[in-house]
Motif scaffolding. Structure first.
Motif, PDB file in Angstrom:
ATOM      1  N   THR A 134       0.828  -1.205   0.000  1.00 34.55           N
ATOM      2  CA  THR A 134       0.000   0.000   0.000  1.00 34.55           C
ATOM      3  C   THR A 134       0.865   1.258   0.000  1.00 34.55           C
ATOM      4  N   CYS A 135       1.903   1.263   0.827  1.00 37.87           N
ATOM      5  CA  CYS A 135       2.809   2.426   0.900  1.00 37.87           C
ATOM      6  C   CYS A 135       3.552   2.609  -0.427  1.00 37.87           C
ATOM      7  N   LEU A 136       3.994   1.492  -1.003  1.00 37.18           N
ATOM      8  CA  LEU A 136       4.702   1.542  -2.280  1.00 37.18           C
ATOM      9  C   LEU A 136       3.783   2.064  -3.386  1.00 37.18           C
ATOM     10  N   ILE A 210      10.088   8.632  -3.026  1.00 41.21           N
ATOM     11  CA  ILE A 210      10.770   8.043  -1.865  1.00 41.21           C
ATOM     12  C   ILE A 210      10.255   8.648  -0.569  1.00 41.21           C
ATOM     13  N   CYS A 211      10.106   9.970  -0.553  1.00 43.84           N
ATOM     14  CA  CYS A 211       9.650  10.661   0.651  1.00 43.84           C
ATOM     15  C   CYS A 211       8.219  10.249   1.004  1.00 43.84           C
ATOM     16  N   HIS A 212       7.371  10.186   0.006  1.00 40.41           N
ATOM     17  CA  HIS A 212       5.969   9.791   0.218  1.00 40.41           C
ATOM     18  C   HIS A 212       5.889   8.359   0.745  1.00 40.41           C
ATOM     19  N   PHE A 213       6.661   7.465   0.132  1.00 40.85           N
ATOM     20  CA  PHE A 213       6.680   6.064   0.564  1.00 40.85           C
ATOM     21  C   PHE A 213       7.132   5.942   2.020  1.00 40.85           C
ATOM     22  N   LEU A 214       8.230   6.607   2.361  1.00 39.89           N
ATOM     23  CA  LEU A 214       8.762   6.523   3.721  1.00 39.89           C
ATOM     24  C   LEU A 214       7.808   7.146   4.731  1.00 39.89           C
ATOM     25  N   TRP A 215       7.189   8.261   4.369  1.00 37.28           N
ATOM     26  CA  TRP A 215       6.251   8.937   5.269  1.00 37.28           C
ATOM     27  C   TRP A 215       5.080   8.009   5.597  1.00 37.28           C
ATOM     28  N   ASP A 216       4.474   7.424   4.583  1.00 38.51           N
ATOM     29  CA  ASP A 216       3.352   6.517   4.800  1.00 38.51           C
ATOM     30  C   ASP A 216       3.783   5.280   5.576  1.00 38.51           C
ATOM     31  N   LEU A 217       4.966   4.757   5.245  1.00 34.77           N
ATOM     32  CA  LEU A 217       5.459   3.547   5.912  1.00 34.77           C
ATOM     33  C   LEU A 217       5.669   3.782   7.398  1.00 34.77           C
TER      34      LEU A 217
END
Length: 224
Positions: A134-136, A210-217
């Motif tokens: 989902t984060c990806l 990358i930032c969006h993925f890490l933030w959600d994760l």
């Protein structure tokens, strides 16, 4: 700033409408399978896969109908050290913006429990593969659609970068209205606003992905 003809403008407007409608249809596509006996996990997987399909359709539209690259703004390449620095700055700006808005929400006593989000979090607690996927999906598809595709085209039509940033952020925020609370719309609007500013400034979609993925994760792991 792009110089566009009337016919080109019409094609771009249709693309903008598609970039808004396709993700919404993708998110709610799982409802079609609600009465077919699929589990909640399977329904959620379906909704994530259909978001990828909506991205693919938008790619095809840009190449076949618009006859131009999906990303109108050429990617600016940075040395690794600069890339990491910009990534850190973007993450820091995002944290500060969300923190300030969070304080304002507390100050004005805006509350609301999202039943829909709680159900999703329950799924994630049982399935961390689904959480990661989902984060990806969010990091890649949402940045490509709302920053990579939508923002430059809004700017090309409106001839106003600030208005384009605001409108793309609002559209991104209302994509999350299905969670059912004002908080779940305000948060994404703020996030979309920060990412849109950063994309306008640095012209590198990979940083935002990358930032969006890490933030959600990080956020979802903390909540689960």
């Amino acid at each position: 700033m792009l110089n566009i003809t009337y016919s080109k403008k019409t094609v771009l407007i249709c693309g903008i409408i598609l970039s808004t409608l396709l993700p919404i249809l993708a998110i709610y596509s799982s409802l079609l399978f609600k009465d077919l006996g699929f589990s909640k996990e399977t329904q959620f997987y379906i909704s994530r896969f259909t978001i990828w399909i909506s991205l693919l359709l938008l790619f095809l539209y840009s190449f076949k109908i618009e006859k131009q690259p999906f990303l109108l703004w050429k990617e600016t390449e940075y040395p690794f050290s600069s890339f990491v620095k910009i990534l850190f700055i973007t993450f820091l700006k995002l944290f500060v913006a969300v923190y300030i808005v969070g304080l304002l929400i507390i100050l004005f006593k805006i509350t609301g429990e999202s039943a829909a989000l709680n159900k999703i979090l329950t799924l994630f607690k049982k399935n961390y593969v689904l959480l990661f996927f989902t984060c990806l999906t969010a990091g890649i598809t949402e940045e490509l659609i709302f920053r990579g595709y939508l923002l430059p085209r809004l700017e090309a039509i409106l001839k106003n970068k600030n208005l384009a940033i605001i409108l793309s952020s609002i559209v991104f925020g209302f994509l999350h209205i299905g969670y059912g609370t004002l908080l779940n719309v305000i948060g994404p609007i703020v996030i979309g606003f920060v990412f849109a500013i950063q994309y306008e400034k640095y012209r590198n979609i990979k940083i935002l992905i990358i930032c969006h993925f890490l933030w959600d994760l990080f956020l979802l792991i903390a909540k689960t």
